[in-house]
Design an enzyme around this catalytic site. Structure first.
Site, short mmCIF file in Angstrom:
data_model
loop_
_atom_site.label_atom_id
_atom_site.label_comp_id
_atom_site.label_asym_id
_atom_site.label_seq_id
_atom_site.Cartn_x
_atom_site.Cartn_y
_atom_site.Cartn_z
N GLN A 115 6.17 3.60 2.72
CA GLN A 115 6.82 3.18 1.48
C GLN A 115 6.93 4.35 0.51
O GLN A 115 5.92 4.95 0.14
CB GLN A 115 6.02 2.05 0.84
N GLY A 116 8.14 4.67 0.08
CA GLY A 116 8.36 5.77 -0.86
C GLY A 116 8.69 5.25 -2.24
O GLY A 116 9.87 5.20 -2.63
N TYR A 117 7.67 4.85 -2.99
CA TYR A 117 7.85 4.35 -4.35
C TYR A 117 7.30 5.36 -5.37
O TYR A 117 8.03 5.96 -6.12
CB TYR A 117 7.13 3.01 -4.53
N SER A 118 5.96 5.51 -5.41
CA SER A 118 5.32 6.31 -6.46
C SER A 118 5.71 7.78 -6.39
O SER A 118 5.94 8.33 -5.31
CB SER A 118 3.80 6.18 -6.37
N SER A 150 1.19 5.86 2.10
CA SER A 150 0.32 5.50 3.22
C SER A 150 1.04 5.65 4.55
O SER A 150 2.21 5.27 4.68
CB SER A 150 -0.15 4.05 3.07
N GLU A 232 4.67 -9.14 -1.51
CA GLU A 232 3.33 -8.66 -1.15
C GLU A 232 2.29 -9.76 -1.25
O GLU A 232 1.23 -9.68 -0.66
CB GLU A 232 2.92 -7.49 -2.04
N SER A 356 -1.42 -0.11 -11.48
CA SER A 356 -2.72 -0.10 -12.16
C SER A 356 -2.97 -1.41 -12.90
O SER A 356 -2.04 -2.17 -13.20
CB SER A 356 -2.78 1.07 -13.15
N GLU A 358 -3.66 -1.78 -15.94
CA GLU A 358 -2.96 -1.76 -17.23
C GLU A 358 -1.51 -2.23 -17.08
O GLU A 358 -1.00 -3.00 -17.90
CB GLU A 358 -3.01 -0.35 -17.82
#
Length: 376
Positions: A115-118, A150, A232, A356, A358
């Site tokens: 997965q290429g998100y962050s 990951s 998810e 996160s 937050e």
């Protein structure tokens, strides 16, 4: 949601238990194990009518499979992202050609996804992604960096959230691309070594990498990406909790064996963890039957992230001074940890990755409770 077992579910449990007993992991590699699961039809139980080579399973049967897999000591799956994130997203938003191309290979355990998100400057705040994709005829050329990816070293493909309209701001102008990972010279993967000694996460650098498949249409990446995050939850959350039960049982066994359970404070903390895990279980069941609930994934993440950290902390307290050393801790160049030590160290990130705490609280405040938006 009623999870009472009917005769068909009991038959399914017997089949799952028998198959797992007849197919031990043994010395198989992670990829070989995915292919073995694929040959057995155990990948994609919740995908529908079996069109793509998967068995079909009700929600109850999917949970039963997760229970039996955990109890059989099944290893962590490198195919999880393809089966439980990419596949449901393609089923919901992909074209017929995309489903026919990618889903059978996932069901056979032959192709692994990441997965290429962050990104370094856009972790939980996905609307700030800068990785760009420029269209060149029927091809997109992707340039940028992703992080905390990951299984990137094992993956054959990556679904990537990219910016296809450089003039658009925030969540506008994003697209959801399917990028082949085997592009020498155009994609570089660098493992990130963690304090647990492992390197599941990676940095991925794209330098003109080519992609031809865009899911949901160009410019609709935010809608597809948010749809994926909503997927998810569900059965995968319940299966995750089965693993938590196994970890908690090991800590209870350790406390009983060491005599630490005689301490009333430790005893109370164990009871609290057990009660909170039951609460998470019932909450997961509730959200399965609640339809589209924008706050459900955030509530679930808040619950399990801190719970898992508390479990790791208690495991180390129960271990006492022995928690500071592993079997090879004093050997030169050695960094061997047991399962509970790895649990403690890895769980420090549970309240950060995947959004996160937050960010989760902000989502609940703005999208569920309707509170004023946080100033940008």
């Amino acid at each position: 949601m009623d999870f009472g077992l009917e005769d068909a579910d009991l038959d399914f449990r017997r089949d799952a238990r028998a198959w797992l007993a007849a197919h031990p992991v043994g010395g198989r590699s992670a990829r070989d194990w995915e292919r073995e699961l694929g040959r057995g039809g155990w990948i994609g139980l919740g995908w529908g009518d079996g069109t793509y080579g998967n068995r079909t399973g009700t929600l109850t049967q999917q949970v039963v499979w997760g229970e039996e897999y955990a109890r059989a000591g099944g290893p962590a799956r490198i195919g999880h992202i393809g089966e439980n994130l990419l596949a449901p997203t393609l089923i919901a938003y992909g074209s017929a050609a995309q489903k026919d191309r990618y889903l059978p290979a996932v069901a056979r355990g032959e192709e692994i996804w990441c997965q290429g998100y962050s990104e370094p400057g856009a972790g939980s705040d996905l609307a700030g992604v800068r990785t760009a994709a420029v269209r060149d005829g029927d091809t997109y050329r992707v340039t940028g960096q992703k992080i905390w990816t990951s299984h990137a070293r094992d993956a054959d493909h990556c679904f990537v959230l990219v910016r296809t309209d450089p003039a658009a701001r925030r969540h506008h102008g994003l697209s959801f691309l399917l990028v082949p990972m085997r592009q020498p010279g155009r994609i570089e993967v660098r493992p990130i070594r963690q304090m647990s000694g492992t390197a599941e996460f990676n940095e991925v650098f794209f330098d003109g990498a080519e992609a031809t498949d865009v899911v949901g249409g160009e410019g609709n990446g935010w809608r597809v990406a948010m749809g994926l995050l909503a997927l998810e939850r569900g059965v995968s959350t319940l299966v995750q909790q089965i693993g938590f039960e196994e970890e908690l049982a090991r800590v209870v066994e350790l406390a009983a064996g060491s005599g630490a359970i005689a301490d009333p404070v430790i005893r109370q903390r164990l009871v609290d963890l057990w009660a909170d895990l039951r609460t998470m279980h019932w909450n997961a069941l509730r959200t399965l039957g609640a339809g589209d609930d924008p706050g459900a994934p955030s509530v679930a993440k808040l619950l399990w992230g801190r719970w898992h950290q508390r479990l790791g902390e208690l495991a180390m307290q129960v271990r006492g001074a022995g928690a500071t050393a592993g079997p090879g801790a004093w050997a030169p160049g050695s960094y061997e940890l047991d399962d509970l030590q790895r649990l403690f160290l890895f769980s420090r990130a549970d309240t950060i990755y995947g959004g996160s705490d937050e960010i989760q609280r902000t989502i609940i405040a703005e999208r569920v409770l309707g509170l004023p938006r946080e100033p940008r």
